[in-house]
Design a protein around this motif. Structure first.
Motif, PDB file in Angstrom:
ATOM      1  N   ARG A 500     -62.753 -18.590  34.731  1.00 63.88           N
ATOM      2  CA  ARG A 500     -64.269 -18.479  33.868  1.00 63.88           C
ATOM      3  C   ARG A 500     -63.735 -18.701  32.499  1.00 63.88           C
ATOM      4  N   PRO A 501     -64.764 -19.309  31.735  1.00 60.35           N
ATOM      5  CA  PRO A 501     -64.630 -19.594  30.294  1.00 60.35           C
ATOM      6  C   PRO A 501     -64.691 -18.389  29.301  1.00 60.35           C
ATOM      7  N   TYR A 502     -65.166 -17.225  30.064  1.00 62.27           N
ATOM      8  CA  TYR A 502     -65.509 -16.086  29.092  1.00 62.27           C
ATOM      9  C   TYR A 502     -65.647 -15.004  30.255  1.00 62.27           C
ATOM     10  N   LEU A 503     -65.338 -13.699  29.492  1.00 59.71           N
ATOM     11  CA  LEU A 503     -65.844 -12.521  30.316  1.00 59.71           C
ATOM     12  C   LEU A 503     -67.375 -12.102  30.574  1.00 59.71           C
ATOM     13  N   THR A 504     -67.547 -11.413  31.566  1.00 58.25           N
ATOM     14  CA  THR A 504     -68.896 -10.993  31.967  1.00 58.25           C
ATOM     15  C   THR A 504     -68.806  -9.527  32.339  1.00 58.25           C
ATOM     16  N   ALA A 505     -70.009  -8.850  32.320  1.00 51.08           N
ATOM     17  CA  ALA A 505     -69.809  -7.498  32.953  1.00 51.08           C
ATOM     18  C   ALA A 505     -71.092  -7.067  33.357  1.00 51.08           C
ATOM     19  N   ILE A 506     -70.836  -6.175  34.436  1.00 54.30           N
ATOM     20  CA  ILE A 506     -72.217  -5.375  35.048  1.00 54.30           C
ATOM     21  C   ILE A 506     -71.982  -3.838  34.611  1.00 54.30           C
ATOM     22  N   LEU A 540     -80.679  -0.159  23.169  1.00 57.36           N
ATOM     23  CA  LEU A 540     -79.894   0.819  22.891  1.00 57.36           C
ATOM     24  C   LEU A 540     -78.369   0.347  23.530  1.00 57.36           C
ATOM     25  N   ILE A 541     -78.351  -0.039  24.777  1.00 60.30           N
ATOM     26  CA  ILE A 541     -77.290  -0.552  25.292  1.00 60.30           C
ATOM     27  C   ILE A 541     -76.611  -1.703  24.824  1.00 60.30           C
ATOM     28  N   GLU A 542     -77.473  -2.695  24.318  1.00 60.38           N
ATOM     29  CA  GLU A 542     -76.860  -3.939  23.619  1.00 60.38           C
ATOM     30  C   GLU A 542     -76.372  -3.642  22.437  1.00 60.38           C
ATOM     31  N   SER A 543     -76.975  -2.455  21.788  1.00 57.09           N
ATOM     32  CA  SER A 543     -76.375  -2.221  20.143  1.00 57.09           C
ATOM     33  C   SER A 543     -74.765  -1.493  20.666  1.00 57.09           C
ATOM     34  N   GLU A 544     -74.893  -0.499  21.782  1.00 55.13           N
ATOM     35  CA  GLU A 544     -73.381   0.042  22.070  1.00 55.13           C
ATOM     36  C   GLU A 544     -72.416  -1.088  22.463  1.00 55.13           C
ATOM     37  N   VAL A 545     -72.745  -1.955  23.398  1.00 60.42           N
ATOM     38  CA  VAL A 545     -71.808  -3.043  23.725  1.00 60.42           C
ATOM     39  C   VAL A 545     -71.183  -3.811  22.654  1.00 60.42           C
ATOM     40  N   VAL A 558     -66.253  -9.291  25.742  1.00 59.94           N
ATOM     41  CA  VAL A 558     -67.355  -9.659  26.859  1.00 59.94           C
ATOM     42  C   VAL A 558     -68.394 -10.552  26.144  1.00 59.94           C
ATOM     43  N   LYS A 559     -68.781 -11.453  26.735  1.00 60.98           N
ATOM     44  CA  LYS A 559     -69.957 -12.364  26.152  1.00 60.98           C
ATOM     45  C   LYS A 559     -71.240 -12.232  26.501  1.00 60.98           C
ATOM     46  N   LYS A 560     -71.361 -11.982  27.947  1.00 60.36           N
ATOM     47  CA  LYS A 560     -72.630 -11.752  28.578  1.00 60.36           C
ATOM     48  C   LYS A 560     -72.652 -10.444  29.441  1.00 60.36           C
ATOM     49  N   PHE A 561     -73.504  -9.938  29.658  1.00 64.12           N
ATOM     50  CA  PHE A 561     -73.729  -8.668  30.555  1.00 64.12           C
ATOM     51  C   PHE A 561     -75.105  -8.260  31.154  1.00 64.12           C
ATOM     52  N   VAL A 621     -80.143 -11.274  31.128  1.00 67.37           N
ATOM     53  CA  VAL A 621     -78.851 -11.410  30.922  1.00 67.37           C
ATOM     54  C   VAL A 621     -78.899 -11.343  29.208  1.00 67.37           C
ATOM     55  N   LEU A 622     -77.973 -10.301  28.878  1.00 70.96           N
ATOM     56  CA  LEU A 622     -77.861  -9.982  27.519  1.00 70.96           C
ATOM     57  C   LEU A 622     -76.683 -10.603  26.979  1.00 70.96           C
ATOM     58  N   GLU A 623     -76.612 -11.010  25.742  1.00 70.77           N
ATOM     59  CA  GLU A 623     -75.409 -11.779  25.051  1.00 70.77           C
ATOM     60  C   GLU A 623     -74.903 -10.867  24.129  1.00 70.77           C
ATOM     61  N   VAL A 624     -73.890 -10.866  24.058  1.00 68.35           N
ATOM     62  CA  VAL A 624     -73.018  -9.940  22.857  1.00 68.35           C
ATOM     63  C   VAL A 624     -72.859 -11.035  21.395  1.00 68.35           C
ATOM     64  N   SER A 625     -73.362 -10.447  20.445  1.00 68.06           N
ATOM     65  CA  SER A 625     -73.665 -11.232  19.376  1.00 68.06           C
ATOM     66  C   SER A 625     -72.283 -12.144  18.813  1.00 68.06           C
ATOM     67  N   THR A 626     -72.485 -13.203  18.298  1.00 66.91           N
ATOM     68  CA  THR A 626     -71.377 -13.983  18.201  1.00 66.91           C
ATOM     69  C   THR A 626     -70.521 -13.254  16.977  1.00 66.91           C
ATOM     70  N   LYS A 627     -71.010 -12.555  16.120  1.00 63.59           N
ATOM     71  CA  LYS A 627     -70.564 -12.114  15.003  1.00 63.59           C
ATOM     72  C   LYS A 627     -69.739 -10.727  15.536  1.00 63.59           C
TER      73      LYS A 627
END
Length: 632
Positions: A500-506, A540-545, A558-561, A621-627
């Motif tokens: 795949r082009p990037y990593l994802t997670a559950i 909260l989880i988005e911030s932790e990831v 990870v790009k999306k989760f 579908v939550l996306e990890v920030s580009t930064k």
């Protein structure tokens, strides 16, 4: 040369040398009841003659055991082995269909179970296990109105055995002389993380060698206490609970029931513990969350001394040095703070904790060493009769699994595959189609890694788990998953990305810690599903990831989760009974969910079952920030 040393022979030796010393303790109705080596031996003799004379069990026959950790399990197992038969442990939480699989795989003639719950499972699948001749149960509660021809109550069987022994002189001693170390003692099953569990046949010599090798590294005595609370069907617990005490004479303690383990742990204060990483990941999360919500004064005291403990632990784990002042402050901190934490959780007398089944993330590893808890990573498996590698005291390195036990050879093959040879390597698989997996005495569990300069084994991951993305980058998913699970609010993380082009997670949230956080924030909720989908929890989880991903190499970002609305469970097939993730099963079960994370959709609708009727749910579908992804 065939060895005459067997497990029942070791029991007989202990009985002869220390008949009045305590061998086992069982808590019942709040009272610790003691069983001496004489009691232990006599009960094994009674069960042995009952199996042999009353039930007509022959050499090579199978006896299955299902139940919590109890003396009756050990008594039955050793009695079975004494007459040349083979014991088979089945996880007590197994579903009826899983019990059917194990029994059909082994064709066990006798099943010894704990209580009504296990009896009901067997009666539910009665037609599938017609070859089972008798079901022995030892807890009579709820069994009064059961009237089935195969059911036998333990106490009644022991009474019958006493009558049989009146006609037999020294029955057990004579039987013990007829068996050898090459006899198959138990059939233990692989975790089944990648498919159906495989029956693994282990001899007395396999088991005894595994125990002796570990004792040679970590000396144990008859004054030591051990709390047996992990499933006895697990090979690691077998070695710790059944075999090692037959050598050292240390006392095995059984909790009253699973729900009282933590209280019983505090009462016993064992010297040795065995645990999968999840136990200490959860414990670290609980301690961290409690300290985050403590008073300012308690936080200040804890944080002040924790910094000193961190420095001492870091130096110890990395071969460094600390100043005399740091050592002094750590001693004060241990006296005022850390000893109280250890005592609260029953860890005050601990000499060592063996971590088995997976690798604990380095943050948790460092955390407990800073509190003065001697965690030791191990490496092994059912085919290796448990532990084959372990950290030596004062040589603990969190990135490794320690050095090989005495008599263990190791070599690294192609692609970093780890091969091991020693006397602990199992005799054979139960079924012939698996035998080709052992060649020339060398065996591999399918993991890859390398031998460090100091002789320690460093594990990367399972070879079949290594992810190769479309760009050709190789990623070890356990590295990413362990980093994400550093968060006290994330209980489980499964990473995907092959081709795949990037990593994802559950992800799974940690219900206890997220719930405590929600309570403090004044956020109402009802169920796991409700809590996991609260807007504030998602944030909260988005911030932790986002925070944790920054600490990984760029190729491992990870790009999306998504946050699943149910925890992974063994009953749903997502975990093994030893709490290992069944990655392949999860990838197949949630294939559509994973595929959708590689599209432009921002919300996914899937059917999710939580042991009940499946229902459709929407997941963001939550996306990890580009930064975050750009910071390596």
């Amino acid at each position: 040369m065939t060895s005459q040393i067997t497990l029942p022979k070791l029991l007989a030796d202990k009985y002869a040398l220390s008949p009045t010393k305590v061998a086992l303790r069982q808590k019942d109705l709040g009272i610790w009841n003691e069983i001496t080596w004489a009691d232990y031996y006599n009960d094994v003799e009674k069960m042995a003659i009952a199996l042999s004379k009353h039930f007509g069990l022959q050499t090579g026959d199978k006896v299955a055991l299902i139940g919590e950790n109890r003396p009756q399990w050990l008594i039955t197992e050793l009695a079975t082995q004494a007459i040349g038969a083979i014991s088979v442990g089945i996880y007590q939480e197994s579903l009826p269909s899983q019990v059917s699989y194990y029994l059909n795989d082994t064709q066990a003639r006798i099943v010894v179970v704990e209580d009504q719950e296990q009896v009901d499972k067997l009666l539910e699948i009665e037609e599938e296990i017609a070859f089972v001749e008798h079901i022995v149960y030892y807890k009579p509660q709820g069994m009064r109105h059961y009237n089935h021809p195969k059911l036998v109550f333990w106490d009644d069987l022991m009474t019958e055995a006493e009558k049989l022994l009146e006609k037999e002189n020294d029955f057990l001693h004579k039987k013990i002389e007829e068996i050898s170390g090459d006899n198959i003692a138990i059939i233990a099953y692989s975790a089944g993380a990648m498919g159906d569990p495989k029956g693994i046949m282990l001899t007395h010599t396999n088991l005894i060698t595994a125990a002796k090798n570990l004792i040679e590294i970590d000396h144990m005595t008859e004054k030591d206490d051990y709390l047996s609370f992990l499933p006895l069907a697990w090979i690691h617990e077998q070695v710790m609970t059944v075999v090692i005490p037959l050598h050292t004479g240390n006392i095995v303690n059984f909790p009253e029931r699973p729900s009282t383990v933590l209280n019983d742990l505090r009462e016993i204060g064992p010297h040795t513990m065995l645990a999968p990483p999840r136990v200490f990941q959860t414990l670290m999360s609980n301690i961290t969350t409690r300290m985050n919500t403590a008073s300012r004064l308690k936080k200040f005291i804890y944080n002040t001394f924790k910094k000193q403990g961190d420095r001492v632990a870091y130096a110890a784990l990395n071969g460094g040095n600390v100043s005399g002042w740091t050592k002094f402050m750590n001693v004060i901190g241990d006296f005022l703070v850390f000893s109280a934490i250890r005592d609260h959780f029953g860890l005050a007398r601990l000499k060592r904790v063996y971590l088995a089944g997976a690798t604990l993330n380095k943050e948790a590893f460092h955390f407990f060493h800073s509190l003065g808890v001697n965690l030791k990573q191990t490496y092994g498996g059912t085919e290796l009769t448990g532990i084959a590698f372990v950290h030596r005291d004062k040589e603990v390195k969190y990135e490794s699994s320690g050095k090989p036990l005495p008599g263990t050879e190791v070599k690294i093959g192609e692609d970093g595959e780890i091969f091991i040879k020693n006397e602990q390597v199992f005799a054979r698989y139960l079924h012939e189609e698996h035998q080709a997996e052992v060649e020339g005495g060398w065996f591999t569990l399918g993991d890859c890694g390398y031998i460090a300069d100091n002789g320690d084994l460093v594990i990367y991951d399972r070879i079949e788990n290594v992810i190769e993305t479309q760009s050709g980058d190789k990623v070890y998913p356990s590295l990413v998953e362990n980093k994400l699970k550093v968060s006290p609010y994330i209980q489980e993380a499964i990473v995907f990305g092959q081709d795949r082009p990037y990593l994802t997670a559950i992800l799974n949230i940690d219900m206890t810690n997220v719930g405590r956080w929600a309570d403090n924030e004044g956020i109402g909720y009802t169920t796991y599903e409700d809590l996991s989908q609260r807007k504030q929890v998602i944030e909260l989880i988005e911030s932790e990831v986002n925070r944790l991903v920054q600490k990984l190499p760029e190729k491992a970002h990870v790009k999306k989760f998504v946050i699943l609305t149910k925890p992974f469970t063994a009953d749903e097939g997502e975990l093994t009974r030893t709490l290992k993730v069944r990655r392949k099963f999860i990838a197949e079960k949630y294939k559509q969910l994973i595929d959708d994370m590689y599209s432009d959709v921002q919300e996914i609708e899937i059917e999710i079952s939580n042991g009940e009727e499946a229902k459709k749910q929407k997941l963001l579908v939550l996306e990890v920030s580009t930064k975050a992804r750009e910071v390596a």
